[in-house]
Scaffold this motif. Structure first.
Motif, PDB file in Angstrom:
ATOM      1  N   VAL A  92       0.847  -1.194   0.000  1.00  0.00           N
ATOM      2  CA  VAL A  92       0.000   0.000   0.000  1.00  0.00           C
ATOM      3  C   VAL A  92       0.883   1.245   0.000  1.00  0.00           C
ATOM      4  N   LYS A  93       0.244   2.404  -0.202  1.00  0.00           N
ATOM      5  CA  LYS A  93       1.018   3.656  -0.203  1.00  0.00           C
ATOM      6  C   LYS A  93       0.216   4.757   0.464  1.00  0.00           C
ATOM      7  N   LEU A  94       0.917   5.843   0.805  1.00  0.00           N
ATOM      8  CA  LEU A  94       0.250   7.035   1.306  1.00  0.00           C
ATOM      9  C   LEU A  94      -0.325   7.768   0.106  1.00  0.00           C
ATOM     10  N   LYS A  95      -1.585   8.154   0.196  1.00  0.00           N
ATOM     11  CA  LYS A  95      -2.232   8.752  -0.967  1.00  0.00           C
ATOM     12  C   LYS A  95      -1.579  10.083  -1.321  1.00  0.00           C
ATOM     13  N   LYS A  96      -1.159  10.828  -0.295  1.00  0.00           N
ATOM     14  CA  LYS A  96      -0.667  12.187  -0.536  1.00  0.00           C
ATOM     15  C   LYS A  96       0.732  12.185  -1.140  1.00  0.00           C
ATOM     16  N   THR A  97       1.623  11.368  -0.575  1.00  0.00           N
ATOM     17  CA  THR A  97       3.026  11.471  -0.981  1.00  0.00           C
ATOM     18  C   THR A  97       3.524  10.286  -1.795  1.00  0.00           C
ATOM     19  N   ASN A  98       2.680   9.269  -1.985  1.00  0.00           N
ATOM     20  CA  ASN A  98       3.067   8.093  -2.771  1.00  0.00           C
ATOM     21  C   ASN A  98       4.180   7.251  -2.164  1.00  0.00           C
ATOM     22  N   HIS A  99       4.503   7.430  -0.891  1.00  0.00           N
ATOM     23  CA  HIS A  99       5.465   6.528  -0.262  1.00  0.00           C
ATOM     24  C   HIS A  99       4.768   5.210   0.024  1.00  0.00           C
ATOM     25  N   PHE A 100       5.463   4.097  -0.280  1.00  0.00           N
ATOM     26  CA  PHE A 100       4.777   2.814  -0.134  1.00  0.00           C
ATOM     27  C   PHE A 100       5.378   1.950   0.964  1.00  0.00           C
ATOM     28  N   VAL A 116       9.642  10.628   5.954  1.00  0.00           N
ATOM     29  CA  VAL A 116       8.352  11.047   5.431  1.00  0.00           C
ATOM     30  C   VAL A 116       7.571  11.790   6.503  1.00  0.00           C
ATOM     31  N   LYS A 117       6.887  12.859   6.096  1.00  0.00           N
ATOM     32  CA  LYS A 117       6.058  13.586   7.056  1.00  0.00           C
ATOM     33  C   LYS A 117       4.652  12.985   7.061  1.00  0.00           C
ATOM     34  N   LEU A 118       4.205  12.585   8.255  1.00  0.00           N
ATOM     35  CA  LEU A 118       2.889  11.952   8.361  1.00  0.00           C
ATOM     36  C   LEU A 118       1.929  12.868   9.106  1.00  0.00           C
ATOM     37  N   THR A 119       0.662  12.793   8.736  1.00  0.00           N
ATOM     38  CA  THR A 119      -0.362  13.507   9.481  1.00  0.00           C
ATOM     39  C   THR A 119      -1.452  12.507   9.841  1.00  0.00           C
ATOM     40  N   ILE A 120      -1.940  12.591  11.052  1.00  0.00           N
ATOM     41  CA  ILE A 120      -3.022  11.686  11.456  1.00  0.00           C
ATOM     42  C   ILE A 120      -4.271  12.013  10.656  1.00  0.00           C
ATOM     43  N   GLY A 121      -4.886  10.982  10.099  1.00  0.00           N
ATOM     44  CA  GLY A 121      -6.055  11.186   9.257  1.00  0.00           C
ATOM     45  C   GLY A 121      -5.754  11.089   7.778  1.00  0.00           C
ATOM     46  N   ASP A 122      -4.457  10.978   7.410  1.00  0.00           N
ATOM     47  CA  ASP A 122      -4.098  10.799   6.006  1.00  0.00           C
ATOM     48  C   ASP A 122      -4.643   9.483   5.462  1.00  0.00           C
ATOM     49  N   SER A 123      -4.977   9.472   4.182  1.00  0.00           N
ATOM     50  CA  SER A 123      -5.523   8.253   3.585  1.00  0.00           C
ATOM     51  C   SER A 123      -4.424   7.309   3.132  1.00  0.00           C
ATOM     52  N   ILE A 124      -4.703   6.011   3.267  1.00  0.00           N
ATOM     53  CA  ILE A 124      -3.828   4.963   2.760  1.00  0.00           C
ATOM     54  C   ILE A 124      -4.586   4.254   1.636  1.00  0.00           C
ATOM     55  N   VAL A 125      -3.930   4.056   0.490  1.00  0.00           N
ATOM     56  CA  VAL A 125      -4.564   3.353  -0.626  1.00  0.00           C
ATOM     57  C   VAL A 125      -3.609   2.276  -1.144  1.00  0.00           C
ATOM     58  N   SER A 129      -2.569   6.406  14.321  1.00  0.00           N
ATOM     59  CA  SER A 129      -1.446   6.887  15.124  1.00  0.00           C
ATOM     60  C   SER A 129      -0.195   6.283  14.514  1.00  0.00           C
ATOM     61  N   TYR A 130       0.988   6.793  14.909  1.00  0.00           N
ATOM     62  CA  TYR A 130       2.214   6.194  14.373  1.00  0.00           C
ATOM     63  C   TYR A 130       3.350   6.298  15.367  1.00  0.00           C
ATOM     64  N   GLY A 131       4.355   5.438  15.189  1.00  0.00           N
ATOM     65  CA  GLY A 131       5.537   5.449  16.044  1.00  0.00           C
ATOM     66  C   GLY A 131       6.690   4.840  15.267  1.00  0.00           C
ATOM     67  N   LEU A 132       7.894   4.862  15.852  1.00  0.00           N
ATOM     68  CA  LEU A 132       9.044   4.293  15.160  1.00  0.00           C
ATOM     69  C   LEU A 132       9.249   2.851  15.596  1.00  0.00           C
ATOM     70  N   ILE A 186       6.054   2.547  12.208  1.00  0.00           N
ATOM     71  CA  ILE A 186       4.974   1.564  12.305  1.00  0.00           C
ATOM     72  C   ILE A 186       3.701   2.378  12.440  1.00  0.00           C
ATOM     73  N   ILE A 187       2.858   2.326  11.418  1.00  0.00           N
ATOM     74  CA  ILE A 187       1.680   3.179  11.386  1.00  0.00           C
ATOM     75  C   ILE A 187       0.438   2.338  11.660  1.00  0.00           C
ATOM     76  N   GLU A 188      -0.365   2.781  12.623  1.00  0.00           N
ATOM     77  CA  GLU A 188      -1.650   2.116  12.882  1.00  0.00           C
ATOM     78  C   GLU A 188      -2.672   2.681  11.908  1.00  0.00           C
ATOM     79  N   VAL A 189      -3.271   1.794  11.118  1.00  0.00           N
ATOM     80  CA  VAL A 189      -4.209   2.241  10.093  1.00  0.00           C
ATOM     81  C   VAL A 189      -5.620   1.821  10.465  1.00  0.00           C
ATOM     82  N   LYS A 190      -6.503   2.788  10.561  1.00  0.00           N
ATOM     83  CA  LYS A 190      -7.916   2.486  10.828  1.00  0.00           C
ATOM     84  C   LYS A 190      -8.585   2.162   9.500  1.00  0.00           C
TER      85      LYS A 190
END
Lengths: 168, 268
Positions: free
Chosen positions: B165-173, B195-204, B223-226, B234-238
């Motif tokens: 999967v990747k971050l929708k905004k920045t395309n990091h996978f 990578v800069k993360l924001t809570i609520g960002d979409s994952i696709v 939420s996220y942590g290292l 390590i990103i928790e994805v809802k």
């Protein structure tokens, strides 16, 4: 004799369906499920052939596994408690059980609870060890064993009192 | 030899116990490896038939919810279509890479560490292993085993599941995995800490694998942590999907799969 065989065959399939279609979909508090099919192993006639007992317990566990896609975890746990059951029969009902077949409906309530609970806890512990399969998650295993055992025990006691033939 | 036989006969209960127990153990160990549980799975005829009878009764209880989901999807697709420009109709002339099939979920589990679904489409409907499974809201899993009329789906709520999967905004996978804790939260790993993360960002979905096309919704960052070495997140994805309540699903068939497979072969 024939009657006992028929009752056990009926119990085998009845408990299998109740387990897979109802009891495994309860998910109480998210993950707690009772394993009611254990009643088959708990109530199997004591005087019967041990080889066929072991084999039918294995088969029941395996059928539950196929339905729930859980590999061989239920089969392993079921075979184990089927094998060690005589020990616990002796422990809870005294040495007398060897001479006359124990009629579960005639036994003392506390004796029955001790017998059910010890086998249920062992079964659930083995089951969750195999299901989780990760030594770092021992707390999760113990937690699940504890809650599911209580749930299973309550349901087993409920079922046995519902279907007991004792006249009131 | 005689003694050996005597030993077996004397301890026949123990020998049988050992035999059955080791069979069960080997099946268990096999099931913990991806794509290995060959013999026993719920897509065989007997179990799937029982589940189909049970489903035919229980489906009525979810009709309201199912209708609502279908309405939602309909309105979304309609609004898309009304806002579409006419020039895009050229697309329909081109060959389509992905085709969709619908299916019903007969059995779903989410409380175990390794969860599977059973659905009512199989080889007869030209469903094969490694096809993607989604709902109108997001991804569900990957086809793991097929029989003539039924298939088993490896849910994303399975500790063996790996989805790109990747971050929708920045395309990091990164890789989507599950730690077996909660049925609505999965973990996204292997994303660099730059990578800069924001809570609520979409994952696709990333579209790198042949299973899922790109940009299928997965969930949002909870939420996220290292990680332990402090260089990856390590990103928790809802999840968007409610994995505890699945009725209709779509199966994604990649029409270019054969072509992609032939490209891969020389590398092996």
């Amino acid at each position: 004799m024939n009657n006992i065989v028929l009752v056990n065959i009926f119990r085998f399939f009845g408990l299998l369906l109740v387990q897979t279609l109802i009891c495994s979909n309860i998910n109480f508090m998210g993950y707690i499920n009772p394993f009611i099919y254990l009643l088959f192993i708990l109530l199997y006639p004591t005087s019967n052939n041990r080889l066929s007992f072991l084999f039918s317990s294995f088969l029941l566990g395996l059928m539950v596994d196929v339905f729930l896609d859980s590999g061989g975890t239920h089969a392993a746990a079921s075979v184990l408690i089927a094998y060690i059951r005589p020990l616990f029969l002796k422990f809870s009902f005294g040495a007398a059980y060897e001479y006359q077949a124990v009629k579960f409906s005639n036994t003392d309530f506390t004796q029955r609870v001790v017998y059910f609970l010890s086998l249920i806890i062992i079964h659930h512990f083995i089951l969750f060890v195999l299901v989780v399969f990760n030594q770092n998650e021992i707390l999760l295993i113990l937690k699940q064993t504890f809650y599911s055992s209580i749930f299973t025990l309550l349901l087993c006691l409920l079922f046995t009192s519902l279907f007991s033939k004792k006249q009131t | 030899m005689q003694q050996l036989f005597n030993f077996f006969i004397k301890n026949k209960t123990f020998v049988l116990f050992l035999l059955l127990f080791s069979i069960a153990l080997s099946l268990t160990i096999q099931s913990h490896e991806f794509h290995r549980s060959k013999f026993l799975n719920s897509s065989n005829r007997l179990t799937a038939n029982v589940y189909s009878i049970s489903h035919s009764i229980s489906q009525y209880f979810n009709l309201v919810k199912e209708n609502q989901l279908l309405l939602e999807e309909n309105s979304r697709l309609k609004s898309k279509r009304f806002n579409q420009e006419i020039s895009t109709s050229i697309d329909s002339v081109l060959k389509r890479t992905y085709s969709l099939n619908s299916a019903q979920v007969y059995k779903n589990s989410y409380a175990q560490p390794n969860n599977y679904l059973t659905i009512n489409k199989g080889l007869k409907d030209s469903i094969k292993e490694d096809y993607g499974v989604i709902t109108s809201r997001g991804i569900v899993g990957i086809i793991d085993k097929t029989s003539t009329n039924y298939s088993r789906v490896l849910s994303i709520l399975n500790t063996n599941s790996r989805v790109n999967v990747k971050l929708k905004k920045t395309n990091h996978f990164g890789t989507l995995t599950w730690d077996a804790k909660a049925p609505d939260v999965v973990q996204l790993k292997d994303i660099q800490d730059l990578v800069k993360l924001t809570i609520g960002d979409s994952i696709v979905t990333s579209g790198f694998s042949s299973t899922f096309p790109a940009n299928i919704p997965v969930g949002t960052i909870d939420s996220y942590g290292l990680n332990d070495t402090e260089d990856l997140y390590i990103i928790e994805v809802k999840l968007f999907n409610d994995m505890t309540n699945l009725g209709h699903v779509y199966l994604i068939k990649n029409n270019d799969l054969n072509e992609l497979e032939t490209l891969k072969e020389p590398n092996e």
